[in-house]
Design an enzyme around this catalytic site. Structure first.
Site, PDB file in Angstrom:
ATOM      1  N   ARG A 107      -5.277   6.541  -1.399  1.00 44.98           N
ATOM      2  CA  ARG A 107      -3.823   6.633  -1.229  1.00 44.98           C
ATOM      3  C   ARG A 107      -3.194   7.544  -2.296  1.00 44.98           C
ATOM      4  NH1 ARG A 107      -3.544   3.406   3.072  1.00 44.98           N
ATOM      5  NH2 ARG A 107      -4.559   1.382   2.948  1.00 44.98           N
ATOM      6  N   ASP A 152       0.813  -1.221   0.000  1.00 43.92           N
ATOM      7  CA  ASP A 152       0.000   0.000   0.000  1.00 43.92           C
ATOM      8  C   ASP A 152       0.849   1.275   0.000  1.00 43.92           C
ATOM      9  OD1 ASP A 152      -2.341  -1.478  -0.007  1.00 43.92           O
ATOM     10  OD2 ASP A 152      -2.427  -1.581   2.177  1.00 43.92           O
TER      11      ASP A 152
HETATM   12  C1  S3P Z   1      -5.326  -5.881   3.142  1.00 39.95           C
HETATM   13  C2  S3P Z   1      -4.460  -6.562   2.332  1.00 39.95           C
HETATM   14  C3  S3P Z   1      -3.792  -5.954   1.177  1.00 39.95           C
HETATM   15  C4  S3P Z   1      -3.832  -4.436   1.232  1.00 39.95           C
HETATM   16  C5  S3P Z   1      -5.183  -3.907   1.595  1.00 39.95           C
HETATM   17  C6  S3P Z   1      -5.620  -4.457   2.946  1.00 39.95           C
HETATM   18  C7  S3P Z   1      -5.973  -6.604   4.261  1.00 39.95           C
HETATM   19  O1  S3P Z   1      -4.460  -6.364   0.003  1.00 39.95           O
HETATM   20  O2  S3P Z   1      -3.432  -3.906  -0.005  1.00 39.95           O
HETATM   21  O3  S3P Z   1      -5.146  -2.500   1.667  1.00 39.95           O
HETATM   22  O4  S3P Z   1      -6.512  -5.942   5.153  1.00 39.95           O
HETATM   23  O5  S3P Z   1      -5.949  -7.829   4.258  1.00 39.95           O
HETATM   24  P1  S3P Z   1      -4.112  -7.771  -0.693  1.00 39.95           P
HETATM   25  O6  S3P Z   1      -4.607  -8.840   0.209  1.00 39.95           O
HETATM   26  O7  S3P Z   1      -4.872  -7.740  -1.979  1.00 39.95           O
HETATM   27  O8  S3P Z   1      -2.634  -7.781  -0.881  1.00 39.95           O
END
Ligand code: S3P
EC number: 2.5.1.19
Length: 481
Positions: A441, A368
């Site tokens: 973001r 992120d």
């Molecule tokens: C998150 C996992 C990430 C992240 C998202 C929140 C989570 O995504 O980018 O902002 O809370 O499990 P991905 O699981 O697609 O990597």
């Protein structure tokens, strides 16, 4: 219901008996409507929210970023399926967790209002207590809500659920969750062979399975873990790389029978049958929100910022490793453990920064933070290279394309690749007409770019920041004084 709880609920119930029907206070003015053509929700009340951003000045002081978004979603979800009361301190009072809470309320869970600085209380309904909702579950802009909800609902035998979200969420791939869940016997359907919302889930009796996930995604992993809690037999989840482990930590704290093993914790075993018990959860500040101040503090001449109470879970701290590689001056103070998560205060001050490179090995730990790091790269001497970041293309927006487009509008020298960006920094950026393109973001990253530009900028759709950091613009004003 305890006396204290009765008071909290009575206070917010308003007219009628069912306080769950009451709209969330923070969502007033942003009431979701469903488009008659796509079935995806649209947001009314947004006027494009252009924001003028003055370049220059410095940043000084202390800031407390709001609660971690990932931990906030999980506290709500696990609290809902636990037995007894869960209390949450520091829950992120932003649009994404509010979407999760709204979905859980429509399935019969009592959750007190989500308001800044207020403890949130959940009366859990137990592992299989969620009721079939009479309405469509609106996940808003939140991929975490939709993906974790799919795992939670897949095993609710005999009940039917329809999930949708806003235009961005209705474009994001969901078969990365639906497919592994189908190995447990889940029935998830939707457009593009079950890949795109709106999605229909017909709850099934699930069976345990060994599941290798297609991507290192905590959302995918967590969806399977949730489904596994009520499957017949044990389930193993094996990830290609270790993604953030908030679900594992918190599920264990709630009493789940869960073992973590394998290289770097990539192998998780869940045995069904354990009852989850309501807990007191303390949510630390979100390192993904702190990242904007860490980069701004390192870049802006004369800046000195302390970000307090930041979650430092090692599966999330890739940003600190990259900032260290760049030569940024960051001190971690008051390291402590709070409710099973490491926490500390981060002190950052301005200094010269070197160009950096990173690839897929670090990506799950900073996925992120790539947008704000692309801003940082514009102001380092030399060429920075970001690779292994194809996942960025399926976030709230295609973040590689959007950051390249917006930073180029300011005069940045950027090449876009299928899985990353090459950025030649060290030349000045000029103020410009910018657009978050609806991505929280991106909005906050462009704010930092705008501070560093020559000449003022205007950011359209700046209110997107409210998805994860509703007080971002106020904090920026305060730190500039
Ligand atoms: C998150 C996992 C990430 C992240 C998202 C929140 C989570 O995504 O980018 O902002 O809370 O499990 P991905 O699981 O697609 O990597």
């Amino acid at each position: 219901m305890s006396g204290l709880l009765a008071k909290v609920f009575a206070f917010t119930a308003g007219v009628g008996d069912n306080f769950n029907d009451k709209p969330e206070p923070l969502k007033i003015g942003l009431i979701g409507l469903f488009s008659s053509t796509t079935g995806c929700s649209t947001v009314s009340g947004s006027n494009g929210s252009p924001r003028d951003l003055k370049a220059g000045g410095s940043l000084h002081g202390r800031v407390r970023v709001p609660g971690d978004k990932s931990i906030s979603h999980r506290a709500l979800l696990f609290g809902a399926i636990a037995e007894g009361t869960t209390t949450i301190e520091g829950l992120l009072p932003a649009e994404d967790p509010i979407s999760t809470a709204a979905c859980l309320r429509s399935m019969g869970t009592m959750i007190s209002p989500i308001q800044s600085g207020e403890m949130v209380t959940i009366e859990g309904v137990g592992l299989d207590g969620l009721q079939e909702p009479s309405e469509i579950l609106d996940c808003g802009n939140s991929g975490t809500t939709m993906r974790l909800m799919l795992g939670l609902l897949a095993g609710r035998e005999g009940r039917h659920f329809v999930l949708t979200g806003d235009a961005s969420l209705c474009r994001r791939p969901m078969n990365r969750v639906g497919q592994p869940l189908s190995l447990l016997g889940a029935d998830v359907r939707g457009r593009d062979r079950g890949n795109l919302a709106p999605l229909a889930v017909q709850g099934q009796r699930l069976r345990g399975a060994v599941v290798g996930t297609p991507v290192a995604s905590a959302q995918v992993k967590s969806a399977i873990l949730l489904a596994a809690l009520t499957a017949d037999g044990a389930t193993s989840v094996i990830e290609p790389a270790h993604s953030r482990d908030h679900s594992e930590r918190m599920l264990r704290a709630f009493g789940a029978d869960l073992e973590v093993g394998g290289e770097m914790g990539r192998h998780i075993l869940v045995r069904p049958g354990a009852t989850l018990k309501g807990q007191h959860v303390v949510v630390p500040g979100d390192i993904s929100s702190a990242a904007f101040w860490l980069v701004a503090g390192a870049l802006v001449p004369g800046a000195q910022i302390t970000v307090e109470n930041v979650g430092l879970n090692p599966t999330r701290t890739g940003i600190l490793d990259v900032l260290e590689m760049m030569g940024a001056s960051i001190n971690v103070l008051n390291r402590r453990d709070v409710a099973g998560e490491p926490v500390g205060d981060l002190q950052v001050s301005h200094g010269p920064l070197k160009a950096f490179q990173f690839g897929e090995e670090i990506m799950p730990r900073l996925v992120d933070e790539v947008p704000i790091l692309s801003v940082a790269a514009c102001f380092c001497d030399g060429e920075s290279r970001i690779r292994g970041a194809a996942e960025l293309r399926v976030k709230e927006t295609d973040r590689l394309a959007v950051m390249a487009r917006q930073l180029k509008a300011m005069g940045a020298d950027i090449d876009e690749h299928p899985d990353g960006l090459t950025i030649r920094g060290g030349r000045s950026l000029k103020g410009a007409e910018l657009d978050s393109e609806t991505d929280h973001r991106v909005a906050m990253s462009l704010a930092v770019a705008g501070l560093m530009a020559e000449g003022d900028s205007r950011i359209t759709r700046s209110d997107a920041a409210a998805v994860s950091y509703p007080t971002f613009w106020d904090d920026l004003e305060r730190l500039r004084r």
